[in-house]
Design an enzyme around this catalytic site. Structure first.
Site, PDB file in Angstrom:
ATOM      1  N   GLY A 128       0.849  -1.195   0.000  1.00 29.26           N
ATOM      2  CA  GLY A 128       0.000   0.000   0.000  1.00 29.26           C
ATOM      3  C   GLY A 128       0.868   1.221   0.000  1.00 29.26           C
ATOM      4  O   GLY A 128       0.897   1.977  -0.945  1.00 29.26           O
ATOM      5  N   THR A 129       1.593   1.385   1.032  1.00 26.07           N
ATOM      6  CA  THR A 129       2.786   2.235   1.059  1.00 26.07           C
ATOM      7  C   THR A 129       2.620   3.741   1.088  1.00 26.07           C
ATOM      8  O   THR A 129       1.742   4.328   0.474  1.00 26.07           O
ATOM      9  CB  THR A 129       3.693   1.948  -0.166  1.00 26.07           C
ATOM     10  OG1 THR A 129       3.918   0.565  -0.237  1.00 26.07           O
ATOM     11  CG2 THR A 129       4.996   2.671  -0.062  1.00 26.07           C
ATOM     12  N   SER A 130       3.578   4.329   1.842  1.00 26.18           N
ATOM     13  CA  SER A 130       3.890   5.740   1.655  1.00 26.18           C
ATOM     14  C   SER A 130       5.396   5.804   1.457  1.00 26.18           C
ATOM     15  O   SER A 130       6.140   5.353   2.322  1.00 26.18           O
ATOM     16  CB  SER A 130       3.498   6.537   2.895  1.00 26.18           C
ATOM     17  OG  SER A 130       2.167   6.274   3.229  1.00 26.18           O
TER      18      SER A 130
END
Lengths: 237, 250
Positions: free
Chosen positions: A36-38
């Site tokens: 998903g990540t940032s």
């Protein structure tokens, strides 16, 4: 079926309403691991600061809460990976190999632009098969610190700073408002930590710890900030 | 007819008892029959000069170029068989183009030199091929400064501050050694190269010649371009004048 087993022995699950948990929900066995990540990278005069969260999910299950999304490509070149975990690992491995061969023929450390060009070639030519959003960052003696972003379609853009991943949507305003040119290394680090903390607070697919990689002429420094030590920047009532 | 290499000089696949491959040496002879090409690397760039021997009065002046551009900031001059050299120019352009396509940057000169050397050397390995009958000078401007390389028919190459290939290469190298190249500018180098080529042109053995010159310097925006006509004319005038002086001294 196991679904009706639950309905018989746990009566409050007997209704036809969709169940949050069923015994035959094997998402975690079959669905692709997604990051998903940032992710984020910021350039300063002598190098770059790169940062990422540490959450990898399969559906809503957190497969790895301490992932390392900052991957070394060469001595002074790293990449931030977002999208499909397997796709980005495969692409990063290819680029690492090609860049290594290139550096040996060159007899010198490769340019950050060369790494970015290789990433772009792979991501564009295979765009139908890949789900990969990659930020390339590093230092070379020709142009100093550089940040290149390669989003889903396989375009290549050099930017003073770049944000990516699902969590980045929540921090565009914050980053645009707080970014300044000619920040020092320490100011860049704080900028990355604050931005990622905000993204991780708002995005369900981002979380865990913040990992930092700081690259300059002298080399690479890695830092990790545990989740409970991140700045609290969300209104908590 | 018997010569030095008789019996061992038929193809590239044969060594002579004293360790030579004569076909490569003979390729070098083909280079030595050609007009001289000079390349210098000075403080702020590269200058090429080529002595183009005029074979017929019917030839159009300025056509039949001997210096070619490989990439915007890379130039290639040569001495020897023109057709062979054209192949190498094409190969060099191909290498530069592919590098740019893959890495989105100009090919480093050292790398281009290595690739071309490897290519030239390949043609010294097989009985079905003959070595390239030309020596090429590769010059370029890079961020770290100018670079100059020379590749022989054997595939051997070196980096140089100044070098010459062709008929008068020995004498030209002698003249070049006298120059203080690291302190010179390209404008000065143009005059020197013109003077050297005029000085070394053999009026007796060869007929007229046309001087072709190119440079890569700040004035050309660090791009490989022909030396401007006015400067070239000036340099040739000065060269001819100094020849006359020399004769008068005698």
């Amino acid at each position: 079926t196991t679904g009706s087993y639950i309905a018989r022995f746990l009566p409050h699950f007997a209704s036809n309403a969709p169940l949050f948990f069923t015994m035959n929900n094997t998402d975690w066995m079959t669905k692709a691991h997604s990051m998903g990540t940032s992710i984020m990278a910021v350039r300063f005069a002598g190098g770059v600061v790169m940062g990422a969260d540490s959450r990898t999910t399969t559906g809503s299950y957190i497969a790895n809460r301490v992932s390392d999304k900052l991957t070394p490509i060469h001595d002074s070149i790293y990449c931030c990976r977002s999208g499909s975990a397997s796709d980005t690992q495969a692409v990063a491995d290819y680029v690492k190999y090609y860049l290594n061969v290139h550096a040996i023929e060159l007899g010198d450390k490769p340019l950050v632009k060369s790494a970015a060009a290789l990433f772009q070639r792979l991501c564009y030519e295979n765009k139908n098969a890949l789900q990969a959003g990659i930020i390339v960052g590093g230092w070379d003696k020709k142009k100093g610190g550089q940040v290149f972003t390669i989003p889903l379609g396989g375009s290549l853009v050099e930017q003073p700073f770049s944000i990516g991943g699902s969590g980045s949507t929540y921090i565009y305003g914050y980053c645009d408002a707080h970014y300044r040119e000619n920040m020092t290394k320490e100011e860049c680090e704080q900028f990355v930590i604050n931005s990622l903390a905000l993204a991780m607070a708002r995005d369900g697919s981002s979380g865990g710890v913040v990992r930092l990689v700081i690259i300059d002429e002298k080399g690479v420094e890695r830092k990790m900030i545990p989740g409970d030590q991140l700045p609290r920047c969300v209104f908590e009532g | 007819m018997s010569g030095v290499g008789t019996g061992y000089d038929i193809s590239c696949t044969t060594y002579s008892p004293d360790g030579k491959v004569f076909q490569i040496d003979y390729a070098g002879k083909a280079v030595e029959n050609s007009g001289t090409a000079v390349g210098v690397r000075v403080k702020d760039g590269i200058v090429f000069g080529v002595e183009k021997l005029i074979l017929s009065k019917l030839l159009e002046k300025g056509a039949n170029r001997r210096i070619h551009t490989v990439d915007r900031t890379i130039g290639l001059a040569y001495a020897g068989m023109t057709a062979d050299a054209r192949q190498l120019v094409n190969r060099a352009r191909s290498e530069a183009k592919n590098y740019r396509s893959t890495y989105l940057s100009t090919i480093p000169t050292r790398l281009l030199n290595d690739r071309l050397s490897l290519y030239v050397q390949t043609y010294t390995l097989y009985g079905g091929y003959r070595p390239f009958g030309c020596s090429i000078l590769v010059g370029a401007w890079e961020q770290d400064g100018p670079q100059l390389y020379m590749i022989e028919p054997s595939g051997i190459s070196y980096g140089y501050y100044a070098t010459a290939v062709g008929k008068a290469k020995q004498a030209a190298k002698g003249e070049l050694e006298k120059l203080k190249l690291t302190e010179m500018t390209c404008r000065e180098a143009v005059k020197e190269v013109a003077r050297i080529i005029h000085y070394l042109h053999d009026d007796v053995k060869d007929k007229d010649f046309e001087l072709e010159m190119s440079w890569i310097c700040p004035e050309s925006g660090h791009q490989h371009q022909a030396v401007p006509e006015s400067l070239l004319a000036e340099a040739e005038e000065a060269a001819k004048a100094s020849l006359v002086e020399d004769m008068e001294d005698d």
